[in-house]
Scaffold this motif. Sequence first.
Motif, PDB file in Angstrom:
ATOM      1  N   ILE A 175       0.855  -1.187   0.000  1.00  0.00           N
ATOM      2  CA  ILE A 175       0.000   0.000   0.000  1.00  0.00           C
ATOM      3  C   ILE A 175       0.892   1.238   0.000  1.00  0.00           C
ATOM      4  CG2 ILE A 175      -1.821   1.270   1.190  1.00  0.00           C
ATOM      5  CD1 ILE A 175      -2.672  -1.327   2.511  1.00  0.00           C
ATOM      6  N   ARG A 176       0.767   2.065  -1.029  1.00  0.00           N
ATOM      7  CA  ARG A 176       1.557   3.293  -1.118  1.00  0.00           C
ATOM      8  C   ARG A 176       0.611   4.482  -0.971  1.00  0.00           C
ATOM      9  NH1 ARG A 176       4.839   1.892  -6.656  1.00  0.00           N
ATOM     10  NH2 ARG A 176       2.701   2.139  -7.447  1.00  0.00           N
ATOM     11  N   ILE A 177       0.923   5.369  -0.026  1.00  0.00           N
ATOM     12  CA  ILE A 177       0.046   6.522   0.200  1.00  0.00           C
ATOM     13  C   ILE A 177       0.798   7.810  -0.097  1.00  0.00           C
ATOM     14  CG2 ILE A 177      -1.283   5.289   1.945  1.00  0.00           C
ATOM     15  CD1 ILE A 177       0.104   6.991   4.072  1.00  0.00           C
ATOM     16  N   ASN A 183     -13.133   0.136   3.177  1.00  0.00           N
ATOM     17  CA  ASN A 183     -13.811  -0.651   2.139  1.00  0.00           C
ATOM     18  C   ASN A 183     -13.115  -0.500   0.789  1.00  0.00           C
ATOM     19  OD1 ASN A 183     -15.812  -1.859   3.654  1.00  0.00           O
ATOM     20  ND2 ASN A 183     -17.277  -0.208   3.369  1.00  0.00           N
ATOM     21  N   LEU A 184     -12.723   0.718   0.439  1.00  0.00           N
ATOM     22  CA  LEU A 184     -12.098   0.942  -0.860  1.00  0.00           C
ATOM     23  C   LEU A 184     -10.719   0.288  -0.940  1.00  0.00           C
ATOM     24  CD1 LEU A 184     -13.081   4.671  -1.564  1.00  0.00           C
ATOM     25  CD2 LEU A 184     -14.163   2.586  -2.430  1.00  0.00           C
ATOM     26  N   ILE A 185      -9.912   0.460   0.105  1.00  0.00           N
ATOM     27  CA  ILE A 185      -8.570  -0.136   0.083  1.00  0.00           C
ATOM     28  C   ILE A 185      -8.647  -1.660   0.169  1.00  0.00           C
ATOM     29  CG2 ILE A 185      -6.352  -0.261   1.279  1.00  0.00           C
ATOM     30  CD1 ILE A 185      -6.674   2.614   2.121  1.00  0.00           C
ATOM     31  N   GLU A 186      -9.558  -2.170   0.992  1.00  0.00           N
ATOM     32  CA  GLU A 186      -9.688  -3.624   1.118  1.00  0.00           C
ATOM     33  C   GLU A 186     -10.134  -4.240  -0.202  1.00  0.00           C
ATOM     34  OE1 GLU A 186     -11.911  -6.900   4.007  1.00  0.00           O
ATOM     35  OE2 GLU A 186     -12.006  -4.741   4.446  1.00  0.00           O
ATOM     36  N   VAL A 213      -1.140  -0.949  -4.388  1.00  0.00           N
ATOM     37  CA  VAL A 213      -2.361  -0.150  -4.240  1.00  0.00           C
ATOM     38  C   VAL A 213      -1.926   1.254  -3.858  1.00  0.00           C
ATOM     39  CG1 VAL A 213      -4.431   0.247  -2.856  1.00  0.00           C
ATOM     40  CG2 VAL A 213      -3.878  -2.065  -3.613  1.00  0.00           C
ATOM     41  N   ASP A 214      -2.274   2.226  -4.678  1.00  0.00           N
ATOM     42  CA  ASP A 214      -1.885   3.616  -4.454  1.00  0.00           C
ATOM     43  C   ASP A 214      -3.071   4.402  -3.894  1.00  0.00           C
ATOM     44  OD1 ASP A 214       0.696   3.283  -5.346  1.00  0.00           O
ATOM     45  OD2 ASP A 214       0.180   3.713  -7.437  1.00  0.00           O
ATOM     46  N   VAL A 215      -2.803   5.135  -2.801  1.00  0.00           N
ATOM     47  CA  VAL A 215      -3.820   5.986  -2.168  1.00  0.00           C
ATOM     48  C   VAL A 215      -3.272   7.411  -2.142  1.00  0.00           C
ATOM     49  CG1 VAL A 215      -5.257   6.379  -0.132  1.00  0.00           C
ATOM     50  CG2 VAL A 215      -4.549   4.038  -0.732  1.00  0.00           C
TER      51      VAL A 215
END
Length: 449
Positions: free
Chosen positions: A310-312, A334-337, A349-351
């Motif tokens: 997970i990259r934020i 919910n969105l990241i999961e 997964v980029d946030v």
Amino acid sequence: MTVPPSSFEENSEPQATASPLTRIGEARWILVTAFCTACYAVIAFDVPVLSAAAGVAALTAVAALVPRRSSSRRVKLNAQREIRRMWPGTGMKVTVDALPTPCFVADGRGITRYVNAQAQAIYSGVKPGDPLSFSLRAPSLLEAFDRVCSTGGTERISWIEKVPTETWYEAHIAPIYMPGTGSQERIHSRPDFILVVIQDLTENRRLERMRTDFVANASHELRTPLASLTGFIETIQGPARNDPEAQDRFLAIMLDQAGRMRRLIDDILSLSRIELKAHVQPASVVDLSEIVRHTKDALTPLAVDLNVEIRIRVPEKPVRVKGDRDELIQVIENLIENALKYGSAGKYVDVSLEEQGEPDSAPSWLLSVSDYGEGISPEHLPRLTERFYRIDVESSRALKGTGLGLAIVKHILTRHRGRLDIESEPGKGATFKVKLPSLENSEGVPERA
């Protein structure tokens, strides 16, 4: 609209007197009798004409200048009644202020004369002197108001408002006649005032819908795991009674089905609670960047299990928005999961969180969650936020999905006056974008850490 002068108060005494001509008109029969008597005296008793004329003139002067008590009192009462019709009295205002629901007092022309504190809190900008239609714009309500004005009866109507959220209202409209108005006058004249009482039925209607939806969804979605549990229990009690290996295998499946039922019930109840207060905008202020970091830390173990990073990318400064912290955590989780489970093939997964400030729109913050997995076909995008909609039922159940995650996200964002956009192409992953109003775009919000 300025406050009415003290002469408009209920107990004030208006300074109203009849004119000399009005008094002469009221004493006309006495003056006619005096004139006839004077003529008879001149003819029968040779009374000088000047003397008789002087007597009639003196009597006329007395009738014109000296007010009769009954006439003065009648004029005063009429003046008081007209003044009371112009503005609500103190007693009416105190009574309306004591009611727990929004109330409007308008005259027969539809001009607002008084509003209580509850109406001022809900309908900002309402003030006496403005037309009632400035505050209450529902066509059915205004039509009912006109009917009350013309017929003098009472009306009870209900209506639904769709913007910004679906809300239900009911209004009771009743005429008010001032004391002293006769029954015949009530039939042929407009009411002195109209009382409009507004009641918000949204919570009751949402409770009814929540019960109905829960029964429908529970009966549909829980049928499969219940059938599985029943079948395995019968198998363990029958053919597998003396087979420990089969019992262990069946018990593991039963535990998995029971967990699915628990997740379904939790999501259904969560969605129902959110829908129940969807029309109430949160009042607290939270730090969105801190929520993103917290959610990333909470989901890191799942990301490690799925071999995804997970990259934020969020601002170092606090990002203040008006919202409910627990609900916003639920949205981002919910969105990241979903990105971790359905986009695990992309390994990342980029946030990101960035400010949006276009000249023709209000300032807002854009939260983006992107994965690099298989992507979503265009025909599925419009239906992703529907309840229990799944692109692939088997894979969703294998990943312990309930089909309610994005529906919960949608309803939370509706309550927060936000928006969800989905962009995806097959083979290129998917990006879920959440747009939330910034604190500068919120009015009257007390800041707190």
